[in-house]
Enzyme design. Structure first.
Site, PDB file in Angstrom:
ATOM      1  N   ASP A  47       0.849  -1.202   0.000  1.00 17.64           N
ATOM      2  CA  ASP A  47       0.000   0.000   0.000  1.00 17.64           C
ATOM      3  C   ASP A  47       0.887   1.254   0.000  1.00 17.64           C
ATOM      4  O   ASP A  47       0.657   2.194  -0.776  1.00 17.64           O
ATOM      5  CB  ASP A  47      -0.899   0.045   1.251  1.00 17.64           C
ATOM      6  CG  ASP A  47      -1.818  -1.165   1.404  1.00 17.64           C
ATOM      7  OD1 ASP A  47      -3.041  -0.990   1.401  1.00 17.64           O
ATOM      8  OD2 ASP A  47      -1.311  -2.303   1.535  1.00 17.64           O
ATOM      9  N   ILE A  54      -3.915   0.234  -2.656  1.00 12.03           N
ATOM     10  CA  ILE A  54      -4.409  -1.150  -2.696  1.00 12.03           C
ATOM     11  C   ILE A  54      -5.800  -1.118  -2.094  1.00 12.03           C
ATOM     12  O   ILE A  54      -5.970  -0.805  -0.919  1.00 12.03           O
ATOM     13  CB  ILE A  54      -3.520  -2.142  -1.903  1.00 12.03           C
ATOM     14  CG1 ILE A  54      -2.151  -2.282  -2.581  1.00 12.03           C
ATOM     15  CG2 ILE A  54      -4.206  -3.514  -1.802  1.00 12.03           C
ATOM     16  CD1 ILE A  54      -1.229  -3.302  -1.926  1.00 12.03           C
ATOM     17  N   ASP A  55      -6.777  -1.384  -2.923  1.00 13.89           N
ATOM     18  CA  ASP A  55      -8.143  -1.499  -2.421  1.00 13.89           C
ATOM     19  C   ASP A  55      -8.405  -2.991  -2.253  1.00 13.89           C
ATOM     20  O   ASP A  55      -8.066  -3.786  -3.139  1.00 13.89           O
ATOM     21  CB  ASP A  55      -9.123  -0.884  -3.421  1.00 13.89           C
ATOM     22  CG  ASP A  55     -10.552  -0.960  -2.912  1.00 13.89           C
ATOM     23  OD1 ASP A  55     -10.774  -0.738  -1.715  1.00 13.89           O
ATOM     24  OD2 ASP A  55     -11.443  -1.257  -3.734  1.00 13.89           O
ATOM     25  N   ASP A 108     -12.562   4.634  -2.280  1.00 15.99           N
ATOM     26  CA  ASP A 108     -13.110   3.284  -2.457  1.00 15.99           C
ATOM     27  C   ASP A 108     -14.126   3.223  -3.598  1.00 15.99           C
ATOM     28  O   ASP A 108     -14.601   2.131  -3.940  1.00 15.99           O
ATOM     29  CB  ASP A 108     -13.794   2.800  -1.169  1.00 15.99           C
ATOM     30  CG  ASP A 108     -12.790   2.296  -0.138  1.00 15.99           C
ATOM     31  OD1 ASP A 108     -11.706   1.832  -0.535  1.00 15.99           O
ATOM     32  OD2 ASP A 108     -13.083   2.387   1.075  1.00 15.99           O
ATOM     33  N   GLU A 154      -5.306   7.329   0.421  1.00 14.77           N
ATOM     34  CA  GLU A 154      -5.681   6.641   1.660  1.00 14.77           C
ATOM     35  C   GLU A 154      -4.553   6.648   2.706  1.00 14.77           C
ATOM     36  O   GLU A 154      -4.823   6.786   3.896  1.00 14.77           O
ATOM     37  CB  GLU A 154      -6.077   5.184   1.365  1.00 14.77           C
ATOM     38  CG  GLU A 154      -6.515   4.458   2.634  1.00 14.77           C
ATOM     39  CD  GLU A 154      -6.875   2.997   2.432  1.00 14.77           C
ATOM     40  OE1 GLU A 154      -6.803   2.494   1.287  1.00 14.77           O
ATOM     41  OE2 GLU A 154      -7.224   2.346   3.432  1.00 14.77           O
ATOM     42  N   ASP A 199      -6.580   5.029  -4.134  1.00 13.74           N
ATOM     43  CA  ASP A 199      -6.534   3.882  -3.227  1.00 13.74           C
ATOM     44  C   ASP A 199      -5.435   2.967  -3.752  1.00 13.74           C
ATOM     45  O   ASP A 199      -5.614   2.257  -4.738  1.00 13.74           O
ATOM     46  CB  ASP A 199      -7.894   3.160  -3.224  1.00 13.74           C
ATOM     47  CG  ASP A 199      -8.001   2.198  -2.052  1.00 13.74           C
ATOM     48  OD1 ASP A 199      -6.950   1.795  -1.519  1.00 13.74           O
ATOM     49  OD2 ASP A 199      -9.147   1.858  -1.684  1.00 13.74           O
ATOM     50  N   THR A 212      -7.299  -4.543   0.752  1.00 14.68           N
ATOM     51  CA  THR A 212      -6.063  -5.022   1.402  1.00 14.68           C
ATOM     52  C   THR A 212      -6.290  -6.388   2.064  1.00 14.68           C
ATOM     53  O   THR A 212      -5.410  -7.240   2.063  1.00 14.68           O
ATOM     54  CB  THR A 212      -5.562  -3.983   2.431  1.00 14.68           C
ATOM     55  OG1 THR A 212      -5.403  -2.739   1.747  1.00 14.68           O
ATOM     56  CG2 THR A 212      -4.218  -4.378   3.024  1.00 14.68           C
TER      57      THR A 212
HETATM   58  N1  LIG Z   1     -17.346  -0.841   8.120  1.00 12.80           N
HETATM   59  C1  LIG Z   1     -17.057  -0.665   6.843  1.00 12.80           C
HETATM   60  N2  LIG Z   1     -18.055  -0.484   5.912  1.00 12.80           N
HETATM   61  C2  LIG Z   1     -17.789  -0.335   4.622  1.00 12.80           C
HETATM   62  N3  LIG Z   1     -16.524  -0.309   4.106  1.00 12.80           N
HETATM   63  C3  LIG Z   1     -15.494  -0.472   4.961  1.00 12.80           C
HETATM   64  C4  LIG Z   1     -15.696  -0.648   6.347  1.00 12.80           C
HETATM   65  N4  LIG Z   1     -14.485  -0.779   6.926  1.00 12.80           N
HETATM   66  C5  LIG Z   1     -13.558  -0.674   5.945  1.00 12.80           C
HETATM   67  N5  LIG Z   1     -14.162  -0.487   4.751  1.00 12.80           N
HETATM   68  C6  LIG Z   1     -13.573  -0.266   3.432  1.00 12.80           C
HETATM   69  O1  LIG Z   1     -13.791  -1.414   2.637  1.00 12.80           O
HETATM   70  C7  LIG Z   1     -12.769  -1.414   1.648  1.00 12.80           C
HETATM   71  C8  LIG Z   1     -12.689  -2.750   0.977  1.00 12.80           C
HETATM   72  O2  LIG Z   1     -13.922  -3.004   0.382  1.00 12.80           O
HETATM   73  P1  LIG Z   1     -14.361  -4.463  -0.074  1.00 12.80           P
HETATM   74  O3  LIG Z   1     -14.973  -5.133   1.104  1.00 12.80           O
HETATM   75  O4  LIG Z   1     -15.331  -4.146  -1.152  1.00 12.80           O
HETATM   76  O5  LIG Z   1     -13.137  -5.156  -0.563  1.00 12.80           O
HETATM   77  C9  LIG Z   1     -11.537  -1.038   2.408  1.00 12.80           C
HETATM   78  O6  LIG Z   1     -10.610  -0.513   1.513  1.00 12.80           O
HETATM   79  P2  LIG Z   1      -9.033  -0.862   1.693  1.00 12.80           P
HETATM   80  O7  LIG Z   1      -8.871  -2.310   1.521  1.00 12.80           O
HETATM   81  O8  LIG Z   1      -8.447  -0.030   0.618  1.00 12.80           O
HETATM   82  O9  LIG Z   1      -8.674  -0.378   3.069  1.00 12.80           O
HETATM   83  C10 LIG Z   1     -12.068  -0.034   3.442  1.00 12.80           C
HETATM   84  O10 LIG Z   1     -11.836   1.315   3.071  1.00 12.80           O
HETATM   85 MG   LIG Z   2     -10.146   0.763  -0.366  1.00 11.55          MG
HETATM   86 MG   LIG Z   3      -7.168   0.398   3.859  1.00  5.21          MG
HETATM   87 MG   LIG Z   4      -6.606   0.741   0.332  1.00  6.38          MG
END
Ligand SMILES: Nc1ncnc2c1ncn2[C@@H]1O[C@H](COP(=O)(O)O)[C@@H](OP(=O)(O)O)[C@H]1O
Ligand SMILES: [Mg+2]
Ligand SMILES: [Mg+2]
Ligand SMILES: [Mg+2]
Length: 355
Positions: free
Chosen positions: A45, A135-136, A294, A68, A133, A138
């Site tokens: 990231d 790494i989305d 996101d 991020e 982002d 993670t």
């Molecule tokens: N309680 C929550 N509700 C919704 N999204 C959340 C969350 N907690 C974290 N996230 C977000 O969900 C993203 C991942 O989404 P998904 O579940 O679709 O893979 C994360 O991005 P990162 O991985 O970039 O931190 C984070 O920003």
């Molecule tokens: Mg993300």
């Molecule tokens: Mg994150």
């Molecule tokens: Mg991320």
């Protein structure tokens, strides 16, 4: 064409960052830390954010970035900083002209930290602001599933250019979408897709490479004459969206196919290329605010492929009020023709919960 230079820069910058994330993905030590909100962050990231912001600043020095991550953890931990610096130096596009277009290598570890800290913009609805982002997904990245490198340019608060690199998605736009795609994914041959879209100009996909850009193909959502036939996508993580509400919505729409669970904005990419149809993200908490990074890139992609994206109540997403979508709750992405029907059912399910 408008935003031609921005699109090319974003595609190449994401492609270079993906070289770095892939090397971390396939290595055993990912340098994982836990952030104050208990979410994970890795050396991948940090490295990807530094590379992409350096690319943006080389071409558009006056643009702001909402990213991020930041460099605090690396400043506090020199060993971790050195690990990331090694990775950043190794991540080069194999085509020298392409590497030049994104500003060449980052010159020093200090410049890397500066780039990483360049994502601190508070956002807003004036001028040019990138949402990044690095790494989305993670958690998917750590689990061996889908993840995405996501970059969008917002102009006066409106997502206008969107680019997403998905190193673990099959290149074939029509590859069958099933839940295994989120768990059996890896970056072997035939995998790795780079998506791009500019507002008003359509959406494309191409194979992700480590050098020059491949020729793009236009992508569109699938026609969905009957919503009951839909394939719907949702997060793997039950804490990120309500699997229960999503199952209720699907049932009320007459959908019988099992949901496809995958991490990251690969969900937006999959529906934009017609591999799936709907993306439902119903809130799990009353207080969580979705982050603009996101969604910004995925929203441009889906809109340009013929879809509509709103919050769970059918309200337009407001990307111009800061780092989060604080005026919105949840996300619903669907082909234009069925979006209103889906929202009607989402509202029914949400209001039934209230009392
Ligand atoms: N309680 C929550 N509700 C919704 N999204 C959340 C969350 N907690 C974290 N996230 C977000 O969900 C993203 C991942 O989404 P998904 O579940 O679709 O893979 C994360 O991005 P990162 O991985 O970039 O931190 C984070 O920003
Ligand atoms: Mg993300
Ligand atoms: Mg994150
Ligand atoms: Mg991320």
């Amino acid at each position: 064409m408008a935003y031609e230079k921005e699109l090319e820069l974003a595609l190449l910058a994401v492609q270079r960052a993906a070289i770095l994330t892939k090397s971390v993905y396939s290595s055993h030590s990912k340098g994982t830390l836990t952030k104050t909100d208990s979410s994970p962050v890795t050396i991948g990231d940090f490295g990807a954010q530094a590379l992409i912001i350096a690319s943006i600043k080389s071409a558009f020095p006056n643009d702001e970035v909402v990213g991020e991550e930041d460099a605090d953890d690396l400043r506090a931990n020199p060993d971790l900083k050195n690990l990331v610096w090694d990775l950043v130096q190794q991540a080069k596009l194999s085509d020298p002209a392409a590497q030049d277009k994104i500003g060449g290598p980052i010159k020093s570890a200090d410049d890397m930290l500066k780039a990483l800290d360049g994502g601190a913009s508070e956002g807003g609805n004036k001028g040019r602001i990138w949402a990044l982002d690095p790494i989305d997904g993670t958690k998917g990245f750590l689990r061996g599933g889908q993840y995405a490198v996501c970059l969008a340019l917002m102009v006066d608060g409106v997502p206008t250019v969107g680019v997403i690199g998905c190193p673990n998605l099959p290149v074939d736009d029509k590859a069958p979408l099933d839940s295994k795609i989120g768990t059996d994914a890896d970056d072997k041959e035939g995998k790795g897709v780079l998506f791009g879209a500019v507002k008003g100009q359509g959406a494309t996909s191409r194979a992700l490479t480590d050098g020059k850009l491949e020729a793009p193909k236009t992508i569109t959502m699938s026609p969905l004459p009957d919503v009951a036939q839909a394939t719907f996508c949702e997060s793997v993580e039950a804490g990120h969206s309500s699997h229960g509400d999503q199952a209720d919505i699907a049932r009320k729409l007459g959908i019988t196919k099992a949901s496809v669970r995958m991490d990251s904005q690969a969900k937006y990419c999959s529906i934009a290329r017609g591999a799936g149809d709907l993306y439902l993200r119903l809130p799990t908490s009353k207080t969580y605010q979705e982050k603009i990074w996101d969604h910004a890139a995925g929203v441009v992609l889906v809109q340009e492929a013929g879809g509509e994206v709103t919050d769970a109540y059918g309200k337009q997403l407001n990307f111009g009020i800061g780092r989060t979508l604080k005026e919105n709750k949840g996300i619903v992405a669907a082909p234009k023709a069925v979006h209103a029907k889906v929202i009607e059912v989402v509202k029914e399910v949400l209001s039934a919960k209230k009392d």
